[in-house]
Write a protein that holds these residues in place. Structure first.
Motif, PDB file in Angstrom:
ATOM      1  N   GLU A   1     -46.171   0.356 -60.607  1.00 20.81           N
ATOM      2  CA  GLU A   1     -46.057   0.059 -62.036  1.00 20.81           C
ATOM      3  C   GLU A   1     -47.179  -0.859 -62.512  1.00 20.81           C
ATOM      4  OE1 GLU A   1     -42.818  -1.870 -65.190  1.00 20.81           O
ATOM      5  OE2 GLU A   1     -42.170  -1.237 -63.193  1.00 20.81           O
ATOM      6  N   LYS A   2     -47.460  -1.900 -61.732  1.00 21.73           N
ATOM      7  CA  LYS A   2     -48.518  -2.833 -62.128  1.00 21.73           C
ATOM      8  C   LYS A   2     -49.879  -2.152 -62.082  1.00 21.73           C
ATOM      9  CE  LYS A   2     -50.479  -7.389 -61.305  1.00 21.73           C
ATOM     10  NZ  LYS A   2     -50.377  -8.676 -60.571  1.00 21.73           N
ATOM     11  N   PHE A   3     -50.102  -1.354 -61.059  1.00 24.78           N
ATOM     12  CA  PHE A   3     -51.376  -0.654 -60.924  1.00 24.78           C
ATOM     13  C   PHE A   3     -51.612   0.272 -62.108  1.00 24.78           C
ATOM     14  CE2 PHE A   3     -53.899   2.641 -58.313  1.00 24.78           C
ATOM     15  CZ  PHE A   3     -55.108   2.038 -58.638  1.00 24.78           C
ATOM     16  N   GLU A   4     -50.617   1.059 -62.450  1.00 26.82           N
ATOM     17  CA  GLU A   4     -50.783   2.022 -63.539  1.00 26.82           C
ATOM     18  C   GLU A   4     -50.867   1.315 -64.897  1.00 26.82           C
ATOM     19  OE1 GLU A   4     -48.089   5.307 -63.198  1.00 26.82           O
ATOM     20  OE2 GLU A   4     -48.789   5.802 -61.174  1.00 26.82           O
ATOM     21  N   ALA A   5     -50.264   0.131 -65.010  1.00 26.88           N
ATOM     22  CA  ALA A   5     -50.420  -0.650 -66.241  1.00 26.88           C
ATOM     23  C   ALA A   5     -51.867  -1.139 -66.385  1.00 26.88           C
ATOM     24  CB  ALA A   5     -49.464  -1.841 -66.229  1.00 26.88           C
TER      25      ALA A   5
ATOM     26  N   LEU B   1     -54.479   0.440 -65.210  1.00 22.57           N
ATOM     27  CA  LEU B   1     -55.253   1.611 -65.602  1.00 22.57           C
ATOM     28  C   LEU B   1     -55.155   1.827 -67.116  1.00 22.57           C
ATOM     29  CD1 LEU B   1     -54.244   4.194 -62.818  1.00 22.57           C
ATOM     30  CD2 LEU B   1     -56.289   2.757 -62.886  1.00 22.57           C
ATOM     31  N   ALA B   2     -53.943   1.754 -67.629  1.00 19.19           N
ATOM     32  CA  ALA B   2     -53.734   1.972 -69.065  1.00 19.19           C
ATOM     33  C   ALA B   2     -54.473   0.936 -69.905  1.00 19.19           C
ATOM     34  CB  ALA B   2     -52.238   1.942 -69.376  1.00 19.19           C
TER      35      ALA B   2
ATOM     36  N   PHE C   1     -58.931   4.039 -66.746  1.00 14.41           N
ATOM     37  CA  PHE C   1     -59.864   3.965 -65.616  1.00 14.41           C
ATOM     38  C   PHE C   1     -59.505   2.808 -64.693  1.00 14.41           C
ATOM     39  CE2 PHE C   1     -62.238   6.452 -68.628  1.00 14.41           C
ATOM     40  CZ  PHE C   1     -62.980   7.315 -67.848  1.00 14.41           C
ATOM     41  N   TRP C   2     -59.856   2.988 -63.414  1.00 18.93           N
ATOM     42  CA  TRP C   2     -59.710   1.933 -62.415  1.00 18.93           C
ATOM     43  C   TRP C   2     -61.040   1.198 -62.341  1.00 18.93           C
ATOM     44  CZ3 TRP C   2     -58.852   3.006 -56.486  1.00 18.93           C
ATOM     45  CH2 TRP C   2     -58.502   1.802 -55.849  1.00 18.93           C
ATOM     46  N   VAL C   3     -61.033  -0.052 -62.768  1.00 16.60           N
ATOM     47  CA  VAL C   3     -62.259  -0.846 -62.879  1.00 16.60           C
ATOM     48  C   VAL C   3     -62.734  -1.302 -61.498  1.00 16.60           C
ATOM     49  CG1 VAL C   3     -63.259  -2.941 -63.867  1.00 16.60           C
ATOM     50  CG2 VAL C   3     -61.619  -1.589 -65.188  1.00 16.60           C
ATOM     51  N   PRO C   4     -64.042  -1.231 -61.220  1.00 14.99           N
ATOM     52  CA  PRO C   4     -64.560  -1.672 -59.922  1.00 14.99           C
ATOM     53  C   PRO C   4     -64.296  -3.146 -59.653  1.00 14.99           C
ATOM     54  CG  PRO C   4     -66.199  -0.350 -61.074  1.00 14.99           C
ATOM     55  CD  PRO C   4     -65.101  -0.621 -62.059  1.00 14.99           C
TER      56      PRO C   4
ATOM     57  N   GLY D   1     -58.514   7.425 -63.842  1.00 22.22           N
ATOM     58  CA  GLY D   1     -57.174   7.063 -63.411  1.00 22.22           C
ATOM     59  C   GLY D   1     -56.358   8.195 -62.832  1.00 22.22           C
ATOM     60  N   ALA D   2     -56.560   9.425 -63.332  1.00 25.80           N
ATOM     61  CA  ALA D   2     -55.779  10.560 -62.840  1.00 25.80           C
ATOM     62  C   ALA D   2     -56.046  10.855 -61.376  1.00 25.80           C
ATOM     63  CB  ALA D   2     -56.060  11.801 -63.686  1.00 25.80           C
ATOM     64  N   THR D   3     -57.177  10.409 -60.861  1.00 31.36           N
ATOM     65  CA  THR D   3     -57.474  10.648 -59.445  1.00 31.36           C
ATOM     66  C   THR D   3     -56.554   9.855 -58.534  1.00 31.36           C
ATOM     67  OG1 THR D   3     -59.164   8.900 -59.262  1.00 31.36           O
ATOM     68  CG2 THR D   3     -59.885  11.067 -60.033  1.00 31.36           C
TER      69      THR D   3
END
Length: 237
Positions: A118-122, A124-125, A130-133, A161-163
């Motif tokens: 949940e925290k990870f996908e938040a 991304l949103a 996107f997942w920031v480097p 993020g979809a990856t």
């Protein structure tokens, strides 16, 4: 002649293998570093998801008509590489997971995130999907020089993020494939539970190799990593 197809982890393109490729080619093998869709020089590709990345890998093998293929997946890339491995059929010689995640049918990368899905996908949103480097300080303690860290940070691009939220799709048990799992000890002393289960249940098809370095060995120990890849291709421990 082995054909190595190498995929780096999140945020990194084919350039991450620049110091490994020459050693593999000098040993008489093919080396094909691959940038996945939506990252690095392919960052303008829109809508890339995990299955896009699986297709990227399969398409590269088929486009070049490669045989005796060793697929190499680092970190996140172990997830699409593990799925691609079963889809290239008898072209596959071995899979090498470099301190990587491994795919589980029906589960996403984000599901196993250490801070919780949940925290990870938040996160991304909050960053436009996107997942920031990572920042430079996040690479400390991983056996990297300041110059190596600067190179990684400068070359990293946000990961679609979809990856990391799409589920993996496996048609047969991953443990049925011949594989080498490389554990980088500065990033934890033992493989993750899912990788450990595969190592224990593969009836000798999976091999564990340890490297005394951090999570990015293609930068911190490229020569040592290349030698492990060559031994894996030759079936040597």
């Amino acid at each position: 002649m082995t054909q190595f197809v190498m995929v780096a982890g999140a945020w990194l393109g084919a350039w991450a293998w620049d110091e490994v490729v020459p050693e593999l080619r000098a040993a008489g093998h093919g080396a094909h570093p691959l940038t996945l869709s939506g990252i690095a020089e392919k960052r303008d590709v829109q809508g890339a998801g995990q299955q896009t990345h699986v297709r990227d890998i399969v398409d590269e093998v088929e486009r070049l008509d490669l045989r005796d293929v060793v697929l190499v997946g680092h970190s996140y890339a172990g997830v699409p590489v593990g799925q691609a491995a079963e889809r290239i059929g008898d072209r596959l010689a071995r899979v090498v997971f470099v301190d990587s995640n491994v795919p589980t049918d029906g589960e996403s990368f984000s599901l196993g995130w250490w801070q919780g899905q949940e925290k990870f996908e938040a996160e991304l949103a909050a960053n436009g999907g996107f997942w920031v480097p990572l920042a430079a300080e996040d690479f400390e303690g991983q056996g990297l020089t300041d110059e190596q860290i600067a190179r990684i940070v400068a070359g990293a691009t946000p990961q679609p993020g979809a990856t990391v939220t799409e589920p993996a799709v496996l048609e047969r048990p991953l443990g049925a494939l011949p594989a080498t799992y490389i554990k980088c000890l500065l990033d934890g002393g033992e493989p993750s539970d899912d990788a450990a289960k595969l190592l224990a249940g593969s009836e000798g098809r999976w091999e564990l190799v340890r490297m005394d370095t951090g999570h990015w060995p293609m930068f911190s120990q490229p020569h040592e990593l290349a030698q492990i890849l060559l031994k894996a291709a030759a079936g040597e421990s």
